[in-house]
Design a protein around this motif. Sequence first.
Motif, PDB file in Angstrom:
ATOM      1  N   ALA A 177       0.824  -1.208   0.000  1.00  0.00           N
ATOM      2  CA  ALA A 177       0.000   0.000   0.000  1.00  0.00           C
ATOM      3  C   ALA A 177       0.859   1.259   0.000  1.00  0.00           C
ATOM      4  N   PRO A 178       1.750   1.393  -0.999  1.00  0.00           N
ATOM      5  CA  PRO A 178       2.657   2.540  -0.997  1.00  0.00           C
ATOM      6  C   PRO A 178       1.934   3.832  -1.371  1.00  0.00           C
ATOM      7  N   LYS A 179       2.523   4.972  -0.964  1.00  0.00           N
ATOM      8  CA  LYS A 179       1.966   6.262  -1.357  1.00  0.00           C
ATOM      9  C   LYS A 179       2.576   6.735  -2.666  1.00  0.00           C
ATOM     10  N   ILE A 180       3.748   6.190  -2.974  1.00  0.00           N
ATOM     11  CA  ILE A 180       4.468   6.610  -4.176  1.00  0.00           C
ATOM     12  C   ILE A 180       4.936   5.363  -4.899  1.00  0.00           C
ATOM     13  N   MET A 181       4.901   5.384  -6.241  1.00  0.00           N
ATOM     14  CA  MET A 181       5.471   4.278  -7.003  1.00  0.00           C
ATOM     15  C   MET A 181       6.561   4.810  -7.930  1.00  0.00           C
ATOM     16  N   LEU A 182       7.713   4.148  -7.880  1.00  0.00           N
ATOM     17  CA  LEU A 182       8.817   4.506  -8.769  1.00  0.00           C
ATOM     18  C   LEU A 182       8.934   3.426  -9.843  1.00  0.00           C
ATOM     19  N   PHE A 183       9.052   3.835 -11.089  1.00  0.00           N
ATOM     20  CA  PHE A 183       9.219   2.868 -12.183  1.00  0.00           C
ATOM     21  C   PHE A 183      10.536   3.158 -12.883  1.00  0.00           C
ATOM     22  N   ASP A 184      11.446   2.185 -12.854  1.00  0.00           N
ATOM     23  CA  ASP A 184      12.758   2.375 -13.470  1.00  0.00           C
ATOM     24  C   ASP A 184      12.805   1.621 -14.797  1.00  0.00           C
ATOM     25  N   GLU A 185      12.479   2.304 -15.878  1.00  0.00           N
ATOM     26  CA  GLU A 185      12.413   1.699 -17.209  1.00  0.00           C
ATOM     27  C   GLU A 185      11.652   0.371 -17.194  1.00  0.00           C
ATOM     28  N   PRO A 186      10.377   0.417 -16.821  1.00  0.00           N
ATOM     29  CA  PRO A 186       9.638  -0.833 -16.601  1.00  0.00           C
ATOM     30  C   PRO A 186       9.407  -1.651 -17.866  1.00  0.00           C
ATOM     31  N   THR A 187       9.508  -1.038 -19.030  1.00  0.00           N
ATOM     32  CA  THR A 187       9.198  -1.800 -20.249  1.00  0.00           C
ATOM     33  C   THR A 187      10.425  -2.023 -21.130  1.00  0.00           C
ATOM     34  N   SER A 188      11.600  -1.584 -20.676  1.00  0.00           N
ATOM     35  CA  SER A 188      12.777  -1.644 -21.552  1.00  0.00           C
ATOM     36  C   SER A 188      13.243  -3.063 -21.828  1.00  0.00           C
ATOM     37  N   ALA A 189      12.947  -4.001 -20.901  1.00  0.00           N
ATOM     38  CA  ALA A 189      13.427  -5.365 -21.092  1.00  0.00           C
ATOM     39  C   ALA A 189      12.346  -6.263 -21.705  1.00  0.00           C
ATOM     40  N   LEU A 190      11.262  -5.651 -22.184  1.00  0.00           N
ATOM     41  CA  LEU A 190      10.132  -6.456 -22.653  1.00  0.00           C
ATOM     42  C   LEU A 190      10.071  -6.532 -24.175  1.00  0.00           C
ATOM     43  N   ASP A 191       9.525  -7.654 -24.674  1.00  0.00           N
ATOM     44  CA  ASP A 191       9.238  -7.756 -26.102  1.00  0.00           C
ATOM     45  C   ASP A 191       8.130  -6.761 -26.438  1.00  0.00           C
ATOM     46  N   PRO A 192       8.140  -6.234 -27.662  1.00  0.00           N
ATOM     47  CA  PRO A 192       7.151  -5.213 -28.036  1.00  0.00           C
ATOM     48  C   PRO A 192       5.713  -5.626 -27.727  1.00  0.00           C
ATOM     49  N   GLU A 193       5.373  -6.907 -27.963  1.00  0.00           N
ATOM     50  CA  GLU A 193       3.968  -7.290 -27.771  1.00  0.00           C
ATOM     51  C   GLU A 193       3.562  -7.318 -26.289  1.00  0.00           C
ATOM     52  N   MET A 194       4.529  -7.250 -25.387  1.00  0.00           N
ATOM     53  CA  MET A 194       4.183  -7.288 -23.963  1.00  0.00           C
ATOM     54  C   MET A 194       4.213  -5.915 -23.317  1.00  0.00           C
ATOM     55  N   ILE A 195       4.722  -4.927 -24.068  1.00  0.00           N
ATOM     56  CA  ILE A 195       4.837  -3.588 -23.474  1.00  0.00           C
ATOM     57  C   ILE A 195       3.463  -3.033 -23.136  1.00  0.00           C
ATOM     58  N   LYS A 196       2.517  -3.281 -24.049  1.00  0.00           N
ATOM     59  CA  LYS A 196       1.198  -2.686 -23.865  1.00  0.00           C
ATOM     60  C   LYS A 196       0.536  -3.171 -22.577  1.00  0.00           C
ATOM     61  N   GLU A 197       0.652  -4.487 -22.315  1.00  0.00           N
ATOM     62  CA  GLU A 197      -0.047  -5.013 -21.137  1.00  0.00           C
ATOM     63  C   GLU A 197       0.483  -4.394 -19.851  1.00  0.00           C
ATOM     64  N   VAL A 198       1.771  -4.048 -19.827  1.00  0.00           N
ATOM     65  CA  VAL A 198       2.327  -3.409 -18.632  1.00  0.00           C
ATOM     66  C   VAL A 198       1.911  -1.941 -18.580  1.00  0.00           C
ATOM     67  N   LEU A 199       1.959  -1.282 -19.731  1.00  0.00           N
ATOM     68  CA  LEU A 199       1.573   0.140 -19.757  1.00  0.00           C
ATOM     69  C   LEU A 199       0.109   0.305 -19.365  1.00  0.00           C
ATOM     70  N   ASP A 200      -0.752  -0.648 -19.794  1.00  0.00           N
ATOM     71  CA  ASP A 200      -2.167  -0.562 -19.430  1.00  0.00           C
ATOM     72  C   ASP A 200      -2.353  -0.575 -17.920  1.00  0.00           C
ATOM     73  N   VAL A 201      -1.592  -1.464 -17.249  1.00  0.00           N
ATOM     74  CA  VAL A 201      -1.680  -1.526 -15.786  1.00  0.00           C
ATOM     75  C   VAL A 201      -1.211  -0.204 -15.187  1.00  0.00           C
ATOM     76  N   MET A 202      -0.136   0.339 -15.750  1.00  0.00           N
ATOM     77  CA  MET A 202       0.399   1.597 -15.210  1.00  0.00           C
ATOM     78  C   MET A 202      -0.571   2.752 -15.425  1.00  0.00           C
ATOM     79  N   LYS A 203      -1.254   2.743 -16.571  1.00  0.00           N
ATOM     80  CA  LYS A 203      -2.236   3.815 -16.825  1.00  0.00           C
ATOM     81  C   LYS A 203      -3.372   3.741 -15.823  1.00  0.00           C
ATOM     82  N   GLU A 204      -3.830   2.513 -15.567  1.00  0.00           N
ATOM     83  CA  GLU A 204      -4.919   2.343 -14.598  1.00  0.00           C
ATOM     84  C   GLU A 204      -4.488   2.868 -13.237  1.00  0.00           C
ATOM     85  N   LEU A 205      -3.232   2.563 -12.887  1.00  0.00           N
ATOM     86  CA  LEU A 205      -2.697   2.996 -11.601  1.00  0.00           C
ATOM     87  C   LEU A 205      -2.643   4.524 -11.539  1.00  0.00           C
ATOM     88  N   ALA A 206      -2.223   5.144 -12.636  1.00  0.00           N
ATOM     89  CA  ALA A 206      -2.140   6.601 -12.687  1.00  0.00           C
ATOM     90  C   ALA A 206      -3.528   7.215 -12.514  1.00  0.00           C
TER      91      ALA A 206
END
Lengths: 253, 404
Positions: free
Chosen positions: A166-195
């Motif tokens: 239950a953090p108050k702040i989330m830090l993301f350090d290049e969260p999608t840089s190690a991912l294959d292109p087809e998997m980037i979206k699924e992570v970004l979608d989660v991050m957008k929801e969080l935002a």
Amino acid sequence: MKGERPVTDNEGIIICREVHKWFGDFHAIRGISLTVKRGEVDVICGPSGSGKSTFIRTINRLEEHQRGQIIVDGIELTHDLKNIETIRREVGMVFQQFNLFPHLTVMQNVTLAPVWVLKMRKGQAQKRAMELLERVGIPEQAHKYPGQLSGGQQQRVVIARALAMAPKIMLFDEPTSALDPEMIKEVLDVMKELARSGMTMIVVTHEMGFAREVADRIIFFDFGQLIEENTPEEFFHNPTHERTKLFLSQILQ
Amino acid sequence: MADERRTLHEVKGVLPPPSERIPVLRWLKQNLFRSWFNAILTVVAAAVILVVVYGLLRWALTEARWEVIPTNLRLLLVGTYPLEQMWRVWATIYLVVFLFGFSSGLRGGLIRRVSAGVAAVPIVLTVLPLPWGTRGWILGTAAAVAVGLGLGYLGKGNRWSKRLETAGWLLSFPISILLLNGVGGFLPVVEGRNKWGFMLNLLGAVVGIGLSLPVGVLLALGRRSKLPAIRLVCTAYIELIRGVPLISLLFMASIMLQLLLPANIRPDLVIRAMMTITAFSAAYMAENVRGGLQAIPKGQYEAAYAVGLKGMLTTVLIILPQALRAVIPAIVGQFIALFKDTTLFGFIAILELLNISRSILGNLEWRGRIFELYVFIGVVFWILCYTMSYVSRRIEKTLGVGER
């Protein structure tokens, strides 16, 4: 989050004043001052080696700053271990290389810290973990090991693991840089929801689409310095700095 | 999201892998008679193997006088433990095999295979020409495994039975020692010179393994500590112990310790020997564990700190489980070495298996039966060492599930 920001108070939840950091002789961060407000989503970009990862890692003391001041939610980061522990409980982090615990199942990865750090009952922690895994869209993977998941799934587990505290702040350090292109979206979608849910986020990324869509502010780093900070519209359409223009021309082809 | 992967048969053009069965003749030609040189090597090697095996079998079946083993079996296995107290040895064995049965009933899997072996050994042993009373005791061990198995099955799913199991294993060790050694007032104390035989090798190994791993882990952590004093002490200990032959440490423990310690503190020779082998093994163990610790990427520490775990919890929950798993082969290798090194106890006048065999050879009746005895010792050690190695391989396989 742009537009309907849920939190109204204007005090900064992260305040950095003149932060410096050296690696040996190398001056990695050269006097960064930055204030992040509650509920704000900031994207940090810049060429590699510009100190952006190092900078966000100073916020939860994975790197120690050597000069200047960092205050997180009213607590100053010093050598005091108690302060560091308190801040780490309030700040979640997502890594480029995931760093899941490979010897534990997804469920154990997510419940570990709540049980051992927050002293939560195991049953309650598991219930919460299940809710979080549903939130990031992979409840059916709960009993697998990290090595059995795809990169995108692993990164979503990392987000769930961080949210479990239950953090108050989330830090993301290049969260999608190690991912294959087809998997980037699924992570970004989660991050957008969080935002959209009002989480305070600092995201180091080169995903300019993400920045355009959800960032309140884009911060441009170069040579360990903060070169430019602006709203996405201004940043993309009217960059003031030559360095920023050059960077944008390279990244937006 | 990308979770709905197409299964293979839905994709066109997918073929099964080519058949890998090769006829025997072709296999022979490919592997043994590929060229003239290969063919000659094969024939020569086969001849050597035949000669050796034939010689060994001829000796084992015609010349060897195997009765030296069953006649002296009690001496070999438990030394001169008093006959009227032998029930205590059996009670200890029954306790341990019962626990094996109980665990396998409760869990199944690997422990069940090991228990099956534990139960099979006594049934095989009854073939030996032994007194009927002894056969009865031996068969009893198989029964004890069976009883444990049954109780384990019944206790399956009950949350208390797992705690009972853990407590049983933990308590089995002090109970065994007290049973075998005796407690003043309850059980007559058996003098140190009278007991042991192979039992001593086993106990030495169990004590050594049980203590040297935790001590080794602490030493390894100490050697990587940020505190210079701790680091220095641990490093000095490891390098000092590793640089000295075990046999000289044992001699020191047997002779020098008496000179150094005050006269009223004089631990039993067997205890001193066990402490020495533990201290020796711990130094090697520490280096094995340190190797594992160094293989853990920095990101694991960072992730643990980032979710709020402190240093100690990070080590115990995140780092050690991964580090130990990475070096299981080296750790088990050290266990096996330690077990075999218990035969060195013989050199400081402890009557363990090897030393007892030599005293049997001193008996006129068995003069020259040296090969029979050493083959027996070799087989006994091999069976147990191979079991350890087998268990370790199986554990590695089981734990491999989550490998990245």
